[in-house]
Design an enzyme around this catalytic site. Structure first.
Site, PDB file in Angstrom:
ATOM      1  N   HIS A 145       0.785  -1.215  -0.012  1.00  0.00           N
ATOM      2  CA  HIS A 145      -0.110  -0.036   0.035  1.00  0.00           C
ATOM      3  C   HIS A 145       0.939   1.229  -0.194  1.00  0.00           C
ATOM      4  O   HIS A 145       2.027   1.402   0.369  1.00  0.00           O
ATOM      5  CB  HIS A 145      -0.858  -0.109   1.374  1.00  0.00           C
TER       6      HIS A 145
ATOM      7  N   LYS B 245       6.524   6.132   7.498  1.00  0.00           N
ATOM      8  CA  LYS B 245       6.061   5.039   8.484  1.00  0.00           C
ATOM      9  C   LYS B 245       7.190   4.484   9.483  1.00  0.00           C
ATOM     10  O   LYS B 245       8.415   3.980   8.942  1.00  0.00           O
ATOM     11  CB  LYS B 245       5.447   3.797   7.831  1.00  0.00           C
TER      12      LYS B 245
ATOM     13  N   TYR C  72       2.657   1.510  14.086  1.00  0.00           N
ATOM     14  CA  TYR C  72       3.190   2.364  13.333  1.00  0.00           C
ATOM     15  C   TYR C  72       3.170   3.670  13.370  1.00  0.00           C
ATOM     16  O   TYR C  72       1.888   3.829  13.632  1.00  0.00           O
ATOM     17  CB  TYR C  72       3.711   1.871  12.018  1.00  0.00           C
TER      18      TYR C  72
ATOM     19  N   ASP D  77      -6.698  -6.489  -1.528  1.00  0.00           N
ATOM     20  CA  ASP D  77      -5.348  -6.820  -1.795  1.00  0.00           C
ATOM     21  C   ASP D  77      -5.159  -7.743  -2.757  1.00  0.00           C
ATOM     22  O   ASP D  77      -4.033  -7.820  -3.360  1.00  0.00           O
ATOM     23  CB  ASP D  77      -4.629  -7.030  -0.457  1.00  0.00           C
TER      24      ASP D  77
HETATM   25  C1  LIG Z   1      -4.833   2.486   7.106  1.00  0.00           C
HETATM   26  C2  LIG Z   1      -5.942   3.039   7.718  1.00  0.00           C
HETATM   27  C3  LIG Z   1      -7.363   2.148   7.593  1.00  0.00           C
HETATM   28  N1  LIG Z   1      -8.080   2.673   8.546  1.00  0.00           N
HETATM   29  C4  LIG Z   1      -9.625   1.910   8.447  1.00  0.00           C
HETATM   30  C5  LIG Z   1     -10.206   1.636   6.956  1.00  0.00           C
HETATM   31  C6  LIG Z   1     -10.786   0.299   7.206  1.00  0.00           C
HETATM   32  O1  LIG Z   1     -11.979   0.375   7.794  1.00  0.00           O
HETATM   33  C7  LIG Z   1      -9.904  -0.414   8.181  1.00  0.00           C
HETATM   34  C8  LIG Z   1      -8.947  -1.430   7.522  1.00  0.00           C
HETATM   35  O2  LIG Z   1      -8.455  -0.562   6.638  1.00  0.00           O
HETATM   36  P1  LIG Z   1      -7.268  -1.559   5.750  1.00  0.00           P
HETATM   37  O3  LIG Z   1      -7.845  -2.781   5.201  1.00  0.00           O
HETATM   38  O4  LIG Z   1      -6.953  -0.557   4.687  1.00  0.00           O
HETATM   39  O5  LIG Z   1      -6.041  -1.916   6.785  1.00  0.00           O
HETATM   40  P2  LIG Z   1      -4.556  -2.347   6.054  1.00  0.00           P
HETATM   41  O6  LIG Z   1      -4.636  -3.488   5.133  1.00  0.00           O
HETATM   42  O7  LIG Z   1      -3.972  -2.698   7.246  1.00  0.00           O
HETATM   43  O8  LIG Z   1      -3.696  -0.906   5.642  1.00  0.00           O
HETATM   44  C9  LIG Z   1      -2.578  -0.760   5.976  1.00  0.00           C
HETATM   45  O9  LIG Z   1      -1.591  -1.759   5.506  1.00  0.00           O
HETATM   46  C10 LIG Z   1      -0.463  -1.441   5.112  1.00  0.00           C
HETATM   47  C11 LIG Z   1       0.434  -2.411   5.787  1.00  0.00           C
HETATM   48  C12 LIG Z   1      -0.025   0.121   5.065  1.00  0.00           C
HETATM   49  O10 LIG Z   1       1.340   0.164   5.309  1.00  0.00           O
HETATM   50  C13 LIG Z   1      -0.924   1.014   5.142  1.00  0.00           C
HETATM   51  O11 LIG Z   1      -0.753   1.828   6.536  1.00  0.00           O
HETATM   52  C14 LIG Z   1      -2.277   0.632   5.380  1.00  0.00           C
HETATM   53  O12 LIG Z   1      -2.756   0.586   3.839  1.00  0.00           O
HETATM   54  O13 LIG Z   1      -9.297   0.734   9.132  1.00  0.00           O
HETATM   55  C15 LIG Z   1      -8.367   3.869   9.245  1.00  0.00           C
HETATM   56  O14 LIG Z   1      -9.162   4.250   9.481  1.00  0.00           O
HETATM   57  N2  LIG Z   1      -7.158   4.584   9.219  1.00  0.00           N
HETATM   58  C16 LIG Z   1      -6.147   4.181   8.593  1.00  0.00           C
HETATM   59  O15 LIG Z   1      -5.020   4.919   8.744  1.00  0.00           O
END
Ligand SMILES: Cc1cn([C@H]2C[C@H](O)[C@@H](COP(=O)(O)OP(=O)(O)O[C@H]3O[C@H](C)C(=O)[C@H](O)[C@H]3O)O2)c(=O)[nH]c1=O
Length: 186
Positions: free
Chosen positions: A65, A74, A134, A177
């Site tokens: 991402h 980060k 992070y 993803d």
């Molecule tokens: C990233 C983020 C997500 N969210 C909410 C949005 C979704 O409802 C839920 C899960 O989000 P997501 O599926 O995008 O989470 P990850 O797959 O862990 O995403 C992260 O994964 C990779 C490893 C990264 O480096 C990024 O920081 C980020 O993209 O949290 C938020 O409210 N705030 C945030 O900063």
């Protein structure tokens, strides 16, 4: 001895940081961030504005991402379990554009990984109940959410699946993803 020790990587700006751990019969204590020392380590002033915390079972792959605007630097650490953490250089004009680097971050090794803005970032969890924390240099902007397919052949990340005892079909990815674009499609 410096309280935080920096190890460079083959990609400029991507660094691993080892904090000093003070152990005694009660357990351990360590400082996990100090602006004064980290700015000296990085060589410039870095402002973190948002902390994130995610928990994953073993075999989860989150990534790769980035934010297309409001790119986030980060500072990453793992406080329970273990991950194989990967960053891909997407900085415009970088001599290492498209290059990737991976590092194992665990609750045991207490290593930290600084991934500058304009890198794609992801990780593979190596243990159940892995807790991933992070600090970010910019806020979450879902409207600029960007990504690259975790196994994009052009980037060629070696996730060491066999080494860690995984098969590709058993990995747990979000629907998003599974269908991230390839670098060439960006
Ligand atoms: C990233 C983020 C997500 N969210 C909410 C949005 C979704 O409802 C839920 C899960 O989000 P997501 O599926 O995008 O989470 P990850 O797959 O862990 O995403 C992260 O994964 C990779 C490893 C990264 O480096 C990024 O920081 C980020 O993209 O949290 C938020 O409210 N705030 C945030 O900063």
């Amino acid at each position: 001895m410096a309280k935080f020790r920096k190890t460079e990587t083959p990609i400029e700006g991507l660094i691993v940081i080892e904090p000093t751990v003070f152990g005694d019969e009660r357990g351990f204590f360590m400082e996990t961030y100090a602006k004064r020392e980290y700015d000296a380590l990085f060589g410039w002033e870095i402002e973190f504005v948002q902390d994130n915390h995610s928990k994953s079972r073993r075999g989860v792959l989150r990534g790769l991402h980035f934010q297309r605007q409001h790119a986030q630097g980060k500072l990453i650490r793992v406080v329970a379990g273990a991950v194989y953490d990967v960053a891909v250089d997407l900085r415009p004009g970088s001599a290492t554009y498209g290059r990737w680097y991976g590092v194992e971050l665990t609750a045991e090794n207490k290593r930290q990984f600084y991934v500058p803005p304009h890198f794609a970032h992801g990780f593979l969890t190596l243990a159940d109940d892995t807790e991933f924390l992070y600090k970010c240099t910019d806020y979450y902007h879902p409207e600029f959410d960007g990504g690259i397919r975790w196994n994009d052949p052009q980037i060629g990340v070696d996730w060491k699946l066999e080494h860690y005892g995984f098969t590709e079909s058993k990995l747990l990815l979000s629907d998003k993803d599974r269908v991230q674009p390839l670098l060439e499609e960006l």
